[in-house]
Structures are given as C-alpha cells and as structure tokens.
Write a protein that holds these residues in place. Structure first.
Motif, PDB file in Angstrom:
ATOM      1  N   VAL A  13     -16.606  -0.754   6.520  1.00 21.52           N
ATOM      2  CA  VAL A  13     -17.474  -0.700   7.700  1.00 21.52           C
ATOM      3  C   VAL A  13     -18.910  -1.009   7.322  1.00 21.52           C
ATOM      4  N   ILE A  14     -19.381  -0.483   6.177  1.00 20.19           N
ATOM      5  CA  ILE A  14     -20.792  -0.687   5.796  1.00 20.19           C
ATOM      6  C   ILE A  14     -20.948  -1.913   4.890  1.00 20.19           C
ATOM      7  N   ASP A  15     -19.851  -2.674   4.727  1.00 16.13           N
ATOM      8  CA  ASP A  15     -19.886  -3.921   3.961  1.00 16.13           C
ATOM      9  C   ASP A  15     -20.277  -3.674   2.509  1.00 16.13           C
ATOM     10  N   ALA A  16     -19.627  -2.670   1.897  1.00  8.17           N
ATOM     11  CA  ALA A  16     -19.884  -2.354   0.487  1.00  8.17           C
ATOM     12  C   ALA A  16     -18.585  -2.508  -0.291  1.00  8.17           C
ATOM     13  N   LYS A  17     -18.686  -2.956  -1.532  1.00  8.31           N
ATOM     14  CA  LYS A  17     -17.494  -3.058  -2.366  1.00  8.31           C
ATOM     15  C   LYS A  17     -17.145  -1.669  -2.904  1.00  8.31           C
ATOM     16  N   VAL A  18     -15.897  -1.518  -3.377  1.00  4.90           N
ATOM     17  CA  VAL A  18     -15.411  -0.219  -3.842  1.00  4.90           C
ATOM     18  C   VAL A  18     -15.124  -0.298  -5.336  1.00  4.90           C
ATOM     19  N   VAL A  19     -15.584   0.747  -6.071  1.00  5.14           N
ATOM     20  CA  VAL A  19     -15.297   0.884  -7.497  1.00  5.14           C
ATOM     21  C   VAL A  19     -14.684   2.267  -7.702  1.00  5.14           C
ATOM     22  N   ALA A  20     -13.529   2.318  -8.361  1.00  2.00           N
ATOM     23  CA  ALA A  20     -12.894   3.597  -8.684  1.00  2.00           C
ATOM     24  C   ALA A  20     -13.233   3.958 -10.125  1.00  2.00           C
ATOM     25  N   GLU A  21     -13.677   5.197 -10.335  1.00  2.00           N
ATOM     26  CA  GLU A  21     -14.027   5.618 -11.701  1.00  2.00           C
ATOM     27  C   GLU A  21     -13.045   6.689 -12.177  1.00  2.00           C
ATOM     28  N   GLY A  22     -12.967   6.826 -13.492  1.00  2.00           N
ATOM     29  CA  GLY A  22     -12.091   7.847 -14.071  1.00  2.00           C
ATOM     30  C   GLY A  22     -10.634   7.452 -14.109  1.00  2.00           C
ATOM     31  N   VAL A  23     -10.346   6.157 -14.148  1.00  2.00           N
ATOM     32  CA  VAL A  23      -8.950   5.699 -14.196  1.00  2.00           C
ATOM     33  C   VAL A  23      -8.428   5.881 -15.622  1.00  2.00           C
ATOM     34  N   GLU A  24      -7.343   6.676 -15.744  1.00  2.00           N
ATOM     35  CA  GLU A  24      -6.851   7.005 -17.079  1.00  2.00           C
ATOM     36  C   GLU A  24      -5.401   6.581 -17.306  1.00  2.00           C
ATOM     37  N   THR A  25      -4.669   6.288 -16.218  1.00  2.83           N
ATOM     38  CA  THR A  25      -3.254   5.915 -16.389  1.00  2.83           C
ATOM     39  C   THR A  25      -2.962   4.629 -15.626  1.00  2.83           C
ATOM     40  N   GLU A  26      -1.882   3.974 -16.059  1.00  2.00           N
ATOM     41  CA  GLU A  26      -1.485   2.743 -15.388  1.00  2.00           C
ATOM     42  C   GLU A  26      -0.980   3.032 -13.979  1.00  2.00           C
ATOM     43  N   ASP A  27      -0.394   4.217 -13.778  1.00  4.55           N
ATOM     44  CA  ASP A  27       0.055   4.593 -12.434  1.00  4.55           C
ATOM     45  C   ASP A  27      -1.128   4.661 -11.469  1.00  4.55           C
ATOM     46  N   GLN A  28      -2.234   5.234 -11.948  1.00  7.51           N
ATOM     47  CA  GLN A  28      -3.433   5.312 -11.100  1.00  7.51           C
ATOM     48  C   GLN A  28      -3.945   3.910 -10.784  1.00  7.51           C
ATOM     49  N   ALA A  29      -3.961   3.046 -11.787  1.00 10.89           N
ATOM     50  CA  ALA A  29      -4.430   1.673 -11.574  1.00 10.89           C
ATOM     51  C   ALA A  29      -3.539   0.951 -10.579  1.00 10.89           C
ATOM     52  N   GLU A  30      -2.229   1.149 -10.707  1.00 14.05           N
ATOM     53  CA  GLU A  30      -1.295   0.488  -9.803  1.00 14.05           C
ATOM     54  C   GLU A  30      -1.494   0.961  -8.373  1.00 14.05           C
ATOM     55  N   ARG A  31      -1.730   2.285  -8.193  1.00 16.60           N
ATOM     56  CA  ARG A  31      -1.929   2.805  -6.834  1.00 16.60           C
ATOM     57  C   ARG A  31      -3.216   2.268  -6.241  1.00 16.60           C
ATOM     58  N   LEU A  32      -4.258   2.164  -7.041  1.00 11.00           N
ATOM     59  CA  LEU A  32      -5.535   1.631  -6.559  1.00 11.00           C
ATOM     60  C   LEU A  32      -5.386   0.170  -6.138  1.00 11.00           C
ATOM     61  N   ARG A  33      -4.613  -0.595  -6.912  1.00  6.46           N
ATOM     62  CA  ARG A  33      -4.376  -1.994  -6.533  1.00  6.46           C
ATOM     63  C   ARG A  33      -3.640  -2.059  -5.204  1.00  6.46           C
ATOM     64  N   ALA A  34      -2.675  -1.149  -5.057  1.00  2.00           N
ATOM     65  CA  ALA A  34      -1.900  -1.143  -3.818  1.00  2.00           C
ATOM     66  C   ALA A  34      -2.774  -0.802  -2.617  1.00  2.00           C
TER      67      ALA A  34
END
Length: 747
Positions: A692-713
């Motif tokens: 809505v505010i036209d900002a990109k999203v960055v996820a921090e604290g990613v420690e597992t591949e499962d977390q990365a996969e969920r974020l991609r999804a």
C-alpha cells in the motif's frame, strides 16, 4: 569659702522637672584634702539635675580612685585634684581611666590648688578632660555650672552609646534571625529577639495574613504558645484579635492596651503583625530602635516566606504535591536513623503510549491518580514520592528482614493497580515494574553519600534489572547488580575513549534476493574493537551509549565509516548499497539533519546507495519534528527502512505520512511462521501494508531453509540472516560478495 547666698542653685532648663525616685547622678570627688571633700558636699547639697539628685562619693588618692572606678562603672562625673601623691597623680589617673578602664563616658573636671601644675594642653586634648578649674575660682555657682555642664555631656554620651549598642543589638538580632531559613523558625526567633530588645520575657504572637481563613498564628510564646499554626480567630481574646486586625487594616503598628502592636510591611502577598505583651511602658528611644528592628524583620519575613516557597519547590513535585526525589531522600535520611525501611521504586509500564495516545492532560491526571492510590493503599508509608515522569517511590517500615515477604509486597502493588483508573471519561488499566531494597543492605562508606542516596541508588539498580528481565514484577536489590553497575560505569569511560580513538569497526551482513540468491545490499553492524576486551558486540555497549547520550556522536561516526567503505568498494568495482541503523534518540535531536549534512560534506559524498534503518519507537508521540527529519533524509536521497516492523508503535496514521522505502519484517515473526499461524498471518499483513505504501519488504533473522521457502511463497523478495551469512568485516564481505554474485558456472 563660697558666699552662702550662692548655695541656692537654679538651673533654668531644670525648672519644673519633678524630682524622681531611684538612683541619682553619682559624682566622685578625688582629692587628698578632707576640707575639699566637705566643701564640695556642702556646695552641692540638695542639688538635682533632670529631677535626679546628685550623690557624692569620695576617694583620697589616685590609686584608690582607680580601684573604685574599676568596680563602679556608673560614675557620671569625677572632680579630680591634679596634685596628690605626686605632681602628676591626677593626670596619670586620667590616662588610666581612658586607656586601662576604657571608660569614655565619665566626665572629668580637673581642679588644682597649685596653678603652676596646670595640665598641658596636649593632655587635655588627648584624654578628653571636660573642664579645668583652679580651686580658688570655684564658687558654688561655678562649681554647680561645671557639674551641670559635665552631666549634660555625660547624659548625651550615655544616650548615644545606648543608641549605638541598641543599633548593634538590632543588627545582631537581625543577623541571627536571617540565619533561620524556616518561616516557623524565623517567626519564633522574632518573638525572642523582640523580647530581648524590650528587656522582657517573650510573651506574644506573630500572625501572617493572606490565607482563606484570615490571619494565621505562625509563632507564639508564653501563654499564647498553644495557638501556633491556628487561625487568629481561635485565640479567644477579642481585644488582641481586634488590635491585630486593626494593624492589618491601618498597615501600621501602635500601642495597645496591655501590649505593643508591630506591623511588618512586606512586599510579598503575606504581611504580618506582632503582638507583644509589655507590662511596663517602652521609652521613645527604645521604640525608635524597635521600629528599625521591625523594618529588618519585615525584610527577613519576606525572605523566609520566599525561602519556604523555594524549599517547597525544591522538595515537592508540583504535579502531584508529593515529595520529589530530593524530598524523598531527605525523608529517608531522617527516618532511616531510627528504623528499618524497605524502599520501593516503580515505573508504570508502557506509560509513554498512554501519553502519546491520550494526551499529556489525561496523562498528568492519571499520574496524580496513581499518587493518590499509592498513598491510600500504603497508609503506613513513611513517605510516598514521585521522582518525575512515571516513576514513583515508597518508603515503608520494614519488620526484621527474615519476616519480610516480597511476595506480599508484590501482591499489594498489584492490588493498587488492579482496579484501573477512570480519567476524563476514559478507563486506563495500568501495571508497574518495581525494584526494592532494605535499610539493612546499606553500608554507608566515606564517599559522602547519605543513607537516602544509597537506598535510592540500590532500588534504582533493582528497578533497572526488573525492566530488563521481569516486566510487571518486584525485584529486590542484590550486590551483584551494583558490581555490574560499577563495571558498566568503567566500560562507559572506556567507550568514551573508544570514540575519540576511533576503535569502532563495522561488520556487514548481506541481504539476498530470495528468488535468485544473489546479494543486493548489506546492513552495517557496529562492533567495538577494544584493546582490553577484544571484539565487543552491540549488546555489550549499546545500552551504555544510549543512556549516556554517546550514541549521538557514535551514530555520525558509523555513518561516516559506512560512506567511506561504500566508496572504497566502488573503487574496487563493487557497487554495494549499505543500510545504517539510526536510533530514536538521534532522529529526535533538533540538529539531526545538520549532523548528517556535516558528515556528507566532510566526506564529499551524496546519500546515493545509503539507507537509514529506523525503528518504530521513534514515532511514539507523533512528533512533527520526527516526520520532518525523516522527510529531510528522503529529500537528501537516503532510503528509509522501518526496522523491526510490527513490534513497536504500528499505526496506519503514521505509515500514511511516512516516506518509507523499505519495511523490515522482525525476526520474531520470521522464526515463528512455520510454528505459529498468527506469525504467518502477521507477515502476510506486513507485506500487504508495504504494498500500500509502495515499499519493498526485507525479512531479517532467516536461519532455516524452511523459513526462506515460506517467505518466497509469501512473496517476500529480500532476506538476511545466518542462513546466508553473519556480519562480516569489510574485506571478508567483499570476498563473499564476489563469490556469491558470480554467474553460475556453465556445465
């Protein structure tokens, strides 16, 4: 021998003066001739001056006269023969009277039967001789005239000396009064000093005007002593009440029946009047001195009133009328000498949100209500205090330490807050975090700190510990907290030197594109390379930096290092965007943008490729300056990232105004996505808000591949965390970047 007709002496200015009873004027005749004594006595027999008779005493040698004068200070006139034991006996006696006895009041008339032994003019000038006569020329009339002239002189000198001593007494009494700073102490001193001035026992009262109930008695002595701090109307003596009210009306003092009324004209709003019981009349000269004294008293009364007000300001919290920190410590110092105490410091949890959302007027009313609640719920308290902000303090009598139940104290504090507070039609539920200590834990050293100071310091350390690890609980002090505090102070001194010596270094944690796996930027993470302690992480020094204000120069130094490093990488062919953390305290400074401009100018750089990461806590209070500063960053070309989004003061109203370019999903949400449905939903919501505010999203604290996969999804484009890389020194980051950014090898 004088003509008998001359024995009747008439002194013109003494006619009509009634003969007074009491002591007469004492005349000392000093002569070695008995006939001179007899003739003088006959010549002056029946004579008086100012209605008081003349009394003659006799001495026959200069030595005898000196001893007599040493023990009889009220001799008015000495008729002194010049030649007695020797030709200078009389003149030597004059010198001894003036120099050894220091008697400057007695008048001396020299007489001699041997004109050849007349005193030198220098002797007369030096020793204040009143007259000099040959015995042959002293007829009865001339003798009487010499005596009257000498008595007039004596009377004037005594009056002047009495006035001088009276002035000295007034000055000393005023100085003594001015040393009394308390209004009650000053007022009591006034009555004592006035009685001393009048030569009577202190019996009277001082009342001040200006209260709702009329004049109040602020000091009283004698039969009035029981009426201190009561309204004048309660005195029960209509005559004195009426006289004092008349003084307030006339704004002047006067003689009343059975006493004296003195009015203290003050420049303040609280004039005062004094009633003194005076059984005998006060002579006019003393009355003049009393008027002078009351002028000084009026000034002193105004000063004492002002001091009382200043003391109230110094020791009282103006919002709640409770003692402030200084007043609390003073009460502790008084109480701790005779009893065991438990001292509790408490902070209201998250009060800054209430202030921000409900406004300062409601917040102030809430603080007053908290103060009243604590007073009501702890009636046994030695004192209840507000230190400022949302911090309160209690001092309670403590039983033997073994019998004291911390659980009971904690329960009582919870009860004090459990019903909530209704303010201006709003209901507020509050909780408090507390720290406590006991008198028995204090070991007063020789560092000048009082027991109260030490108790407050210990309770503060316990409160700080509670806020760090046990919100909403009551935590007792233990010596380990003090040891850690002293270690922290030592570390703070080292950190101050570290800034000067530029011991801070930056490590850089990469950010990766979740779809391609290629790096897109880094976050600069500050470290302290201490010569003594080695490499220290932010958790070991950042709290100290923020509490001391050193985070302000540290922030500028970090920005400078990040800009310099980005330039160095670009020189190596690496265009690496860098994000720099900015704390709330920095953004809230009035000269925040000037500091940023100074760094850019010194580095001859622009903001291109630099992003400022700001936590949500900076927006508490909806401060216009904060929004202006962030807009100023955008105007200069910086990117703006909202760090730890969703953990602080998330409000759509500020998001709508904020020119953010990035929203960072907090690690707690990332790490809970696959175990907690709420975390997963919150991440989805953050992604939608960012869109809505036209900002990109960055996820921090990613420690597992499962977390990365969920974020991609979920469609999160960028991530950082230990799954990819920890923070790396600049050289290591460059190597990692080149390796990670290289195109995949062809089969």
């Amino acid at each position: 021998m004088a003509n008998p007709a001359e024995a009747l002496i008439h002194i013109e200015d003494d006619r009509g003066t009634a003969r007074q009873s009491g002591p007469g004027w004492r005349i000392l005749v000093v002569d070695d001739d008995e006939q001179v004594h007899l003739a003088t006595r006959l010549a002056l027999e029946g004579m008086d001056f100012r209605g008081r008779p003349l009394t003659l005493d006799s001495c026959y040698t200069a030595w005898e006269a000196f001893e007599y004068l040493a023990g009889t200070p009220d001799i008015a006139v000495v008729l002194l023969d010049v030649v007695m034991e020797d030709e200078r006996a009389g003149l030597d006696l004059v010198r001894r009277i003036r120099e050894e006895l220091r008697n400057d009041q007695v008048r001396i008339v020299l007489r001699t039967g041997q004109p050849g032994y007349a005193p030198e003019l220098e002797v007369i000038r030096q020793y204040d001789i009143n007259d000099y006569k040959a015995k042959t020329e002293l007829t009865v009339t001339r003798l009487a005239s010499s005596i009257i002239t000498a008595l007039r002189s004596y009377e004037q000198i005594v009056a002047l000396d009495r006035h001088r001593r009276g002035l000295e007494q007034v000055i000393k009494a005023s100085a003594d009064l001015f040393s009394e700073r308390s209004l009650n102490e000053f007022s009591a001193g006034v009555l004592i000093q006035l009685a001393a001035q009048m030569g009577i026992e202190p019996e009277g009262l001082l009342c001040a005007q200006g209260t709702v109930d009329g004049p109040v008695i602020v000091a009283a002595a004698g039969r009035f002593a029981a009426h201190i701090r009561k309204p004048l109307a309660s005195l029960g003596n209509m005559e004195i009440e009426a006289a004092l009210l008349e003084a307030f009306s006339r704004r002047e003092g006067f003689k009343s029946r059975g006493g004296d009324i003195l009015y203290l004209q003050s420049g303040s709003a609280h004039p005062a009047a004094i009633y003194m019981s005076t059984p005998t009349p006060v002579d006019e000269q003393k009355r003049d001195l009393l008027r002078l004294f009351t002028i000084n008293v009026a000034l002193g009364f105004e000063t004492a009133t002002l001091f009382e007000h200043l003391r109230s300001v110094a020791f009282t919290d103006p919002l709640t009328a409770l003692p402030n920190r200084a007043g609390f410590i003073a009460a502790l110092d008084r109480a701790a000498a005779g009893q065991n105490l438990v001292v509790i410091l408490l902070d209201i949890d998250q009060f800054h949100f209430i202030n921000a959302r409900l406004g300062f007027q409601v917040a102030d009313a809430l603080l007053r209500a908290v103060g009243h609640r604590l007073v009501a719920n702890f009636p046994e308290a030695v004192t209840v205090s507000r230190f400022g902000g949302d911090r309160f303090a209690l001092a309670l009598p403590a039983p033997a330490q073994g019998d004291l139940s911390l659980a009971l104290l904690e329960s009582r504090l919870e009860v004090a807050f459990e019903t909530g507070f209704d303010i201006a039609g709003r209901h507020a539920s509050l909780s408090a975090t507390s720290g406590c200590t006991f008198t028995a834990t204090v070991d007063s050293g020789d560092d000048g700190r009082t027991t109260g100071d030490l108790l407050v310091q210990q309770a503060s350390l316990a409160l700080k510990d509670a806020k760090l690890r046990s919100r909403g609980r009551l935590i007792p002090f233990n010596p380990e907290l003090e040891r850690r505090n002293l270690a922290g102070l030592a570390l703070l001194a080292e950190f101050r030197a570290a800034l000067r010596n530029r011991e801070l270094v930056l490590h850089y944690q990469p950010k990766l594109d979740l779809m391609t796996g290629r790096p897109v930027g880094v976050e600069a993470l500050v470290r302290w390379q201490s010569p003594r302690h080695g490499l220290l992480m932010p958790a070991q020094f950042l709290d100290l930096a923020e509490a001391s204000g050193l985070v302000l120069p540290m922030g500028l130094q970090v920005l400078e290092m990040a800009i310099r490093q980005r330039r160095a990488w670009r020189a190596e062919g690496l265009d690496i965007p860098v994000a720099v953390n900015v704390c709330a305290l920095q953004v809230q400074q009035a000269d925040f943008l000037q500091g940023i401009d100074g760094v850019l100018m010194a580095q001859e750089a622009t903001a291109e490729g630099i992003e400022m990461e700001i936590t949500e806590s900076v927006f508490v209070g909806d401060d216009e300056r904060t929004f202006d500063h962030i807009q100023g960053l955008r105007d200069r070309g910086f990117g703006v990232a909202l760090d730890d989004f969703g953990t602080g003061y998330s409000s759509l109203s500020y998001l709508n105004r904020l020119p953010a370019t990035t929203v960072k999903v907090d690690r707690r949400f990332v790490q809970g996505m696959n175990q907690d449905a709420k975390s997963d939903m919150l991440v989805r919501a953050i992604i939608q808000v960012a869109a809505v505010i036209d900002a990109k999203v960055v996820a921090e604290g990613v420690e597992t591949e499962d977390q990365a996969e969920r974020l991609r999804a979920l469609g999160v484009p960028v991530a950082q965390g230990f799954l990819y890389s920890p923070g790396l020194p600049a050289e290591g980051l460059a190597t990692w970047w080149l390796k990670q950014d290289a195109p995949p090898a062809k089969d």
